[in-house]
Design an enzyme around this catalytic site. Structure first.
Site, PDB file in Angstrom:
ATOM      1  N   LYS A 493      36.551  -9.042 121.306  1.00 43.07           N
ATOM      2  CA  LYS A 493      36.542  -9.208 119.747  1.00 43.07           C
ATOM      3  C   LYS A 493      38.021 -10.033 119.300  1.00 43.07           C
ATOM      4  CE  LYS A 493      39.151  -4.779 118.683  1.00 43.07           C
ATOM      5  NZ  LYS A 493      39.020  -3.691 117.558  1.00 43.07           N
ATOM      6  N   TYR A 724      62.838 -26.227 103.572  1.00 47.32           N
ATOM      7  CA  TYR A 724      62.455 -25.936 102.255  1.00 47.32           C
ATOM      8  C   TYR A 724      63.360 -24.993 101.465  1.00 47.32           C
ATOM      9  CZ  TYR A 724      58.069 -28.582 102.554  1.00 47.32           C
ATOM     10  OH  TYR A 724      56.934 -29.574 102.378  1.00 47.32           O
TER      11      TYR A 724
END
Length: 829
Positions: A493, A724
């Site tokens: 999965k 940033y």
């Protein structure tokens, strides 16, 4: 060489059962039923192991045309094998080894045997490269050095061979004594002694003693005197008194006294003294392992009498040994398997087996160069290749080279031929390939890397490498903890925990897991479209996907009466699609304490009645989830869950007259609560290399490596800000590297500002400033690096468990967060 089955039976002292042809000629030995090439000339050895039994595949092989078998027990119904010859022995592995040793006794040519902890395969392949101009040689394919790999390798010896080179490896005491008479070396070489398989030996001295047994009857041995345990054992043991030594050393007196080693950007010059003369070689490698391996080869050629002028010339052209097959995404929905560093019959057969594991495309294409230095006539060689391609189910051949082009008439499949790689590339266009799996198999001199560039999907510089061999290693580790009757469901999965889809499922299907489990139906549908035929359980079935699940034969987890009703309605709607009124398999989820999904104990009576009265559904399994099996503090609760599951599942299964599987153990549970295995277990994170504790972690291999490259390097002055929001300032004059991986690729912003780090040339490089969407910056002030150099995000040096700890999370999250825009490259060692 070929032998009648009657002669083989005589060698093995084995009575022949069945009415097979005693004059049947055998030239191929088979131990893996999936790798059958020539049924009529194959002898299958039904080898038993801890988790496998070759006897299970006798009937299947008989159906495919095999008529000769070596078994340790006869099949229950001998009439099914009416025209077969079954050779009955006490131990099929020992029989295989005995037959190979007898075969070896027919040859008087020199044989070089190589053992050691590391470098065996590289040294063997480099000796082949250095000697192939002069000798017709046989050698071990790839790393065939085990108890079964050695006899299979030695069986390849034929009358035309002038030299054999075989490697031998052991993992525990007592193994080498079986390999020595099979190889029967005239010349030995031990590379080194290291930590591999330490857990099975008392100490390194015992390991050295065991490995050296390979040379007890050899004429001479080449070794490095700097490994003191090897030197001590050889000079003190009476077993080696008659053995001639040829030594080399970087520290003390030796036949080849290595002196100055000078590394440049792309090569290394090695100076030495031999027979009081100064000599040197240059190799196109700079790493320490390659330097040691090259000196082993240098010593071997000197011992064999080669002039150093010849050796030094050939050393310049040593090429890397491809230790792995790579699987990548190609253009036009193709898959590309790259094995373009060598081309010989043995490695071609192995590569074709890997090609046949891939089920995502029904069409298979081989791009093959001339096979060099085979020792066979051109006509016979390509007749053998043509037959191999036919038997392996190859749909199309693109032959590149003058020799294979001359033999074009031998091939009975769709094919085209080009005199060289450049001619192929001149005529190539983007529409040549579509919806197919392509194997590139070429000798290095043909430059198939240029073909790889045009057929490979252009990739983001950040890639995740997935080691399929590590998947198999981890699978076998957990299998070794289970009883042979216990089945195994593999969890694939969430894109196989970030590792891939059909690529992982193909490996698991080839290695015969019993079940796969996915989270959602679309994951299962993708696997079905890629050719996966294993049963697949869907753990989060959604109402809108039920019709598709029925169409693709996917089996739902049923965890509530609402889901049961909705799925039953879908079955009734699709009844006309079901063959012979077959019942659809379902998996019932019980809640034993996780309190997430599942039926409770009070629901069982109604659940039994509802399913017994339903003619459309059949219970395949009953299962539950453990809440804390990986943490000792919750062991009491785990035992409570196991007891409750046993009681609830027994109350349910007692009302049905067909077998129902039970499973509750996850990866940690397999290791820590083996008594709770029931009929099946579910293997998840452990398959991908994450262990339940530190001891188990040493037994597992990390499957994934996330890597990127340096895009730009800049100097940032002290006091300047970086990134940033100006969250980082240079505390000194710094060297900052920008790398193309960010939070859109799965690199968490929580690793910003020194919380996380990457590795450049083996040294840690802290993340500086905030992680951006598509890139981030790392500090390489004290690391010698260049633009374009490799950067490791997680790897063996910085494992997933460590990055998870830095993030304050679990490895599951790290793996599954890696974005699908990050290209996966799969390789098999």
């Amino acid at each position: 060489m070929e032998y009648p089955i009657s002669a083989i039976a005589s060698v093995l002292n084995a009575p022949i059962r069945g009415d097979g042809n005693p004059d049947a000629i055998i030239n191929q030995l088979l131990i893996d039923s999936r790798k059958l090439i020539s049924p009529e000339s194959s002898l299958f050895f039904a080898i038993r192991g801890d988790r496998h039994d070759g006897h299970r595949f006798l009937a299947d092989l008989y159906e495919k045309g095999v008529r000769n078998f070596v078994v340790s027990s006869l099949p229950p119904d001998l009439t099914r094998f009416a025209d077969a010859a079954l050779l009955l022995v006490d131990d099929t592995l020992q029989a295989l080894q005995k037959l190979a040793a007898w075969h070896r006794s027919h040859f008087q040519v020199p044989v070089i045997a190589i053992t050691g902890s590391n470098g065996k395969t590289i040294v063997k392949e480099w000796l082949y490269q250095l000697l192939r101009e002069d000798k017709n040689m046989v050698r071990s394919p790839k790393s065939f050095n085990s108890q079964v790999g050695v006899p299979i390798s030695v069986w390849l010896m034929k009358e035309e061979h002038e030299l054999g080179i075989f490697e031998a490896g052991i993992s525990m005491p007592g193994e080498m004594k079986y390999l020595e008479p099979i190889i029967a070396p005239t010349l030995g070489l031990i590379t080194n002694i290291g930590q591999a398989h330490d857990e099975n030996f008392e100490d390194l001295r015992q390991k050295v003693s065991e490995k050296l047994l390979l040379f007890k009857n050899a004429e001479a041995l080449i070794f490095c005197r700097d490994y003191l345990l090897i030197q001590d054992e050889l000079t003190t043991s009476e077993a080696f008194e008659k053995l001639k030594f040829f030594t080399w050393s970087r520290k003390t007196r030796a036949d080849l006294q290595v002196g100055k080693v000078t590394k440049s950007i792309a090569d290394t010059e090695i100076q030495a003294v031999y027979k009081n003369a100064f000599i040197k070689i240059k190799i196109p490698f700079t790493d320490e392992a390659s330097i040691e391996n090259a000196i082993h080869c240098w010593a071997t050629l000197l011992f064999l009498g080669y002039e150093n002028e010849v050796i030094s010339t050939r050393m310049l052209f040593l090429s890397p040994v491809a230790m792995r097959l790579e699987l990548k995404e190609g253009i036009n929905n193709c898959s590309i398997i790259n094995d373009s560093y060598n081309s010989d019959l043995g490695s071609l057969s192995i590569a074709l087996d890997f090609l046949n594991q891939q089920k995502q495309h029904p069409r298979r294409t081989l791009i093959l160069s001339d096979i060099l230095q085979s020792g066979k006539s051109e006509e016979n060689l390509y007749a053998e290749v043509a037959e191999l391609l036919l038997r392996k189910g190859i749909n199309r051949l693109i032959g590149i080279g003058e020799a294979i082009s001359r033999q074009s008439g031998q091939f009975r499949i769709e094919c085209s031929f080009y005199p060289g790689t450049s001619e192929f590339l001149r005529q190539y266009n983007h529409s040549f390939f579509r919806d197919e799996t392509i194997l590139l198999k070429g000798a290095r001199s043909f430059g198939f890397e240029d073909i790889s560039k045009v057929v490979q999907q252009k990739a983001h510089e950040t890639v995740m490498e997935v080691n399929l061999s590590a998947i198999v290693n981890n699978l076998n580790y957990y299998r070794s903890k289970l009883q042979p009757t216990v089945r195994l469901m593999a969890m694939v999965k969430a894109f196989s925990y970030g590792s891939g889809s059909f690529e992982i499922a193909n490996v698991l299907q080839f290695h015969r897991v019993d079940y796969l489990a996915v989270a959602y139906a679309d994951e299962g549908i993708e696997l079905r479209k890629a050719g996966i035929t294993l049963p697949i359980m869907v753990m989060n079935p959604e109402e809108q996907s039920y019709d598709s699940m029925i169409q693709y034969n996917l089996e739902p987890e049923i965890f509530s009466f609402r889901v049961l009703n909705l799925f039953d309605e879908a079955v009734r709607r699709n009844k006309i699609m079901l063959e012979n009124d077959r019942r659809l398999q379902i998996h019932l989820k019980l809640d034993t304490g996780m309190h997430r999904l599942g039926f409770e104990e009070k629901d069982l009576n109604e659940l039994v009645v509802r399913i017994r009265n339903n003619k459309n559904l059949q219970i395949c399994s009953v299962f539950s989830h453990l809440a804390g099996s990986d943490e000792a503090e919750h062991d009491g609760f785990t035992k409570h869950q196991l007891d409750l599951f046993k009681r609830m599942s027994a109350a349910l299964t007692a009302h049905f007259d067909y077998p129902i599987l039970r499973h509750i153990l996850n990866s940690a549970g397999i290791s820590r609560f083996p008594a709770g295995a029931f009929e099946m277990v579910r293997l998840g994170i452990g398959l991908y290399g994450i262990g339940a504790d530190e001891e188990e972690q040493t037994r597992l291999q990390q499957v994934s490596t996330l890597k990127t490259t340096i895009s730009q390097i800049r100097q940032v002055a002290k006091g300047e800000s970086i990134g940033y929001s100006r969250k980082a300032y240079a505390t000194e004059n710094m060297l900052i590297a920008t790398v193309p991986i960010g939070y859109a690729d799965g690199l968490s912003r929580r690793l910003s500002n020194g919380k996380g780090k990457m590795h450049v040339h083996g040294k840690p490089a802290p993340i500086v400033g905030n992680v951006c969407m598509d890139m981030c910056m790392i500090d390489i002030t004290h690391i010698l690096a260049n633009e374009g150099d490799e950067v490791l995000v997680f790897s063996q040096e910085y494992p997933i468990s460590r990055i998870a700890k830095d993030l304050g999370t679990i490895p599951y999250e790290v793996l599954t967060n890696v974005s699908r825009r990050v290209k996966r490259v799969y390789f098999q060692e």
